[in-house]
Write an enzyme that holds these catalytic residues in place. Structure first.
Site, PDB file in Angstrom:
ATOM      1  N   GLY A  49       0.783  -1.239   0.000  1.00 25.65           N
ATOM      2  CA  GLY A  49       0.000   0.000   0.000  1.00 25.65           C
ATOM      3  C   GLY A  49       0.811   1.282   0.000  1.00 25.65           C
ATOM      4  CB  SER A  50       4.377   2.154  -0.518  1.00 22.80           C
ATOM      5  OG  SER A  50       4.660   1.745  -1.824  1.00 22.80           O
ATOM      6  CG  ASN A  51       2.458   3.255  -5.641  1.00 18.15           C
ATOM      7  OD1 ASN A  51       2.932   4.310  -6.075  1.00 18.15           O
ATOM      8  ND2 ASN A  51       3.052   2.095  -5.806  1.00 18.15           N
TER       9      ASN A  51
ATOM     10  CE  LYS B 205     -11.353 -15.476 -14.907  1.00 16.84           C
ATOM     11  NZ  LYS B 205     -11.913 -15.890 -16.182  1.00 16.84           N
TER      12      LYS B 205
ATOM     13  CG  MET C  45      -0.699  -8.109  -7.315  1.00 15.61           C
ATOM     14  SD  MET C  45       0.080  -7.249  -8.722  1.00 15.61           S
ATOM     15  CE  MET C  45       1.680  -6.842  -8.076  1.00 15.61           C
ATOM     16  NE  ARG C  46      -8.241 -10.370  -7.059  1.00 15.78           N
ATOM     17  CZ  ARG C  46      -8.386 -11.662  -6.838  1.00 15.78           C
ATOM     18  NH1 ARG C  46      -9.064 -12.398  -7.660  1.00 15.78           N
ATOM     19  NH2 ARG C  46      -7.866 -12.220  -5.773  1.00 15.78           N
TER      20      ARG C  46
ATOM     21  CB  ILE D 165      -9.924  -4.407 -14.177  1.00 13.52           C
ATOM     22  CG1 ILE D 165      -9.776  -4.516 -12.670  1.00 13.52           C
ATOM     23  CG2 ILE D 165     -11.162  -3.620 -14.563  1.00 13.52           C
ATOM     24  CD1 ILE D 165      -9.697  -3.214 -11.975  1.00 13.52           C
TER      25      ILE D 165
ATOM     26  CG  ASN E 138      -2.193  -0.309 -13.288  1.00 18.86           C
ATOM     27  OD1 ASN E 138      -2.208  -0.555 -12.081  1.00 18.86           O
ATOM     28  ND2 ASN E 138      -1.457  -0.997 -14.139  1.00 18.86           N
TER      29      ASN E 138
ATOM     30  CG  HIS F  81       3.356  -1.939 -15.074  1.00 18.01           C
ATOM     31  ND1 HIS F  81       2.879  -3.131 -14.550  1.00 18.01           N
ATOM     32  CD2 HIS F  81       4.407  -2.259 -15.856  1.00 18.01           C
ATOM     33  CE1 HIS F  81       3.616  -4.129 -15.016  1.00 18.01           C
ATOM     34  NE2 HIS F  81       4.552  -3.626 -15.804  1.00 18.01           N
TER      35      HIS F  81
HETATM   36  C1  GAR Z   1       4.119  -1.287  -7.082  1.00 16.53           C
HETATM   37  O1  GAR Z   1       5.459  -1.421  -7.472  1.00 16.53           O
HETATM   38  C2  GAR Z   1       3.218  -1.246  -8.300  1.00 16.53           C
HETATM   39  O2  GAR Z   1       3.764  -0.537  -9.369  1.00 16.53           O
HETATM   40  C3  GAR Z   1       3.102  -2.712  -8.617  1.00 16.53           C
HETATM   41  O3  GAR Z   1       2.934  -3.327  -7.366  1.00 16.53           O
HETATM   42  C4  GAR Z   1       3.626  -2.565  -6.388  1.00 16.53           C
HETATM   43  C5  GAR Z   1       2.695  -2.255  -5.243  1.00 16.53           C
HETATM   44  O4  GAR Z   1       3.369  -1.662  -4.187  1.00 16.53           O
HETATM   45  N1  GAR Z   1       2.009  -2.977  -9.494  1.00 16.53           N
HETATM   46  C6  GAR Z   1       2.054  -3.893 -10.455  1.00 16.53           C
HETATM   47  O5  GAR Z   1       3.007  -4.588 -10.669  1.00 16.53           O
HETATM   48  C7  GAR Z   1       0.776  -4.000 -11.265  1.00 16.53           C
HETATM   49  N2  GAR Z   1       1.014  -4.689 -12.489  1.00 16.53           N
HETATM   50  P1  GAR Z   1       2.576  -0.900  -3.050  1.00 16.53           P
HETATM   51  O6  GAR Z   1       1.516  -1.872  -2.520  1.00 16.53           O
HETATM   52  O7  GAR Z   1       3.598  -0.588  -2.010  1.00 16.53           O
HETATM   53  O8  GAR Z   1       1.965   0.326  -3.655  1.00 16.53           O
END
Ligand code: GAR
Length: 197
Positions: A13-15, A63, A90-91, A93, A107, A109
């Site tokens: 959840g850092s983002n 999914k 991680m799903r 849509i 999103n 990435h």
């Molecule tokens: C992040 O690096 C994000 O870009 C990636 O998962 C991580 C989540 O980190 N997303 C993907 O790979 C989606 N295809 P977070 O939970 O600390 O935000």
């Protein structure tokens, strides 16, 4: 008036935190939804005083079940959510959530798309021995990590890097560009059908 943002996350959840604390213009994070009862993001939401909720995603691993995706979409619509931000969800849509929020679904990435879509983008980039890695914020369409790109940030790969040190530096940049991209969206500088090129 503030516009409600919903963040959908499966992991740490850092983002989500970066969006909650960052400058997202007129958008304000209203709720965190997760498909993972043990997501670290749930603890962060409690610390930040943001409403959070686990919702059952269905029986599949990568999914949503079609009925469950409909329930998620309806929940967000009923709540008056204006923008949905995927942050490590991680799903894939493809159904009701995309129909309900196309053009209002972002999103992040951890690669310079269109290189390295899918799982472990940082590991894919590292194994390829790229010299410049990075991250991308894009609108979601029906593909996997496709859709019009709003912002990207490059991250040089150092000779001393391993996969994890690279991923950590990419993550720092993710936290910066995600809020910026959301702000662009609300300012009308980024629009699904007309992303500034
Ligand atoms: C992040 O690096 C994000 O870009 C990636 O998962 C991580 C989540 O980190 N997303 C993907 O790979 C989606 N295809 P977070 O939970 O600390 O935000």
């Amino acid at each position: 008036m503030e516009s409600k943002i919903a963040v959908l996350a499966s992991g740490a959840g850092s983002n989500f935190k970066a969006l909650a604390l960052g400058d997202t213009g007129e958008g304000k994070v209203d709720i965190l939804l997760t498909d993972n009862e043990n997501a670290g993001a749930l603890n962060l939401a409690r610390e930040l005083g943001i409403e959070s909720r686990y919702m059952y995603p269905g029986k599949f691993r990568t999914k949503f079940g079609i009925k469950e995706e409909e329930i998620w979409a309806q929940y967000l619509l009923n709540r008056g959510v204006e923008l949905v931000c995927l942050a490590g969800l991680m799903r894939i849509i493809k159904g009701p959530l995309l129909d309900a929020f196309q053009g209002r679904l972002l999103n992040i990435h951890p690669s310079l798309l269109p290189s390295f879509p899918g799982l472990d983008a940082q590991g894919q980039a590292f194994n390829y021995a790229v010299k410049v890695a990075g991250c991308t914020v894009h609108y979601v369409d029906s593909g996997t990590d496709t859709g019009p790109i709003i912002l990207q940030e490059a991250v040089p790969v150092l000779a001393t890097d391993n996969r994890d040190s690279l991923a950590a530096r990419i993550l720092e940049k993710e936290h910066i560009i995600y809020a910026e991209a959301v702000k662009s969206h609300f300012q009308g500088r980024a629009v699904y059908s007309k992303v500034v090129r």
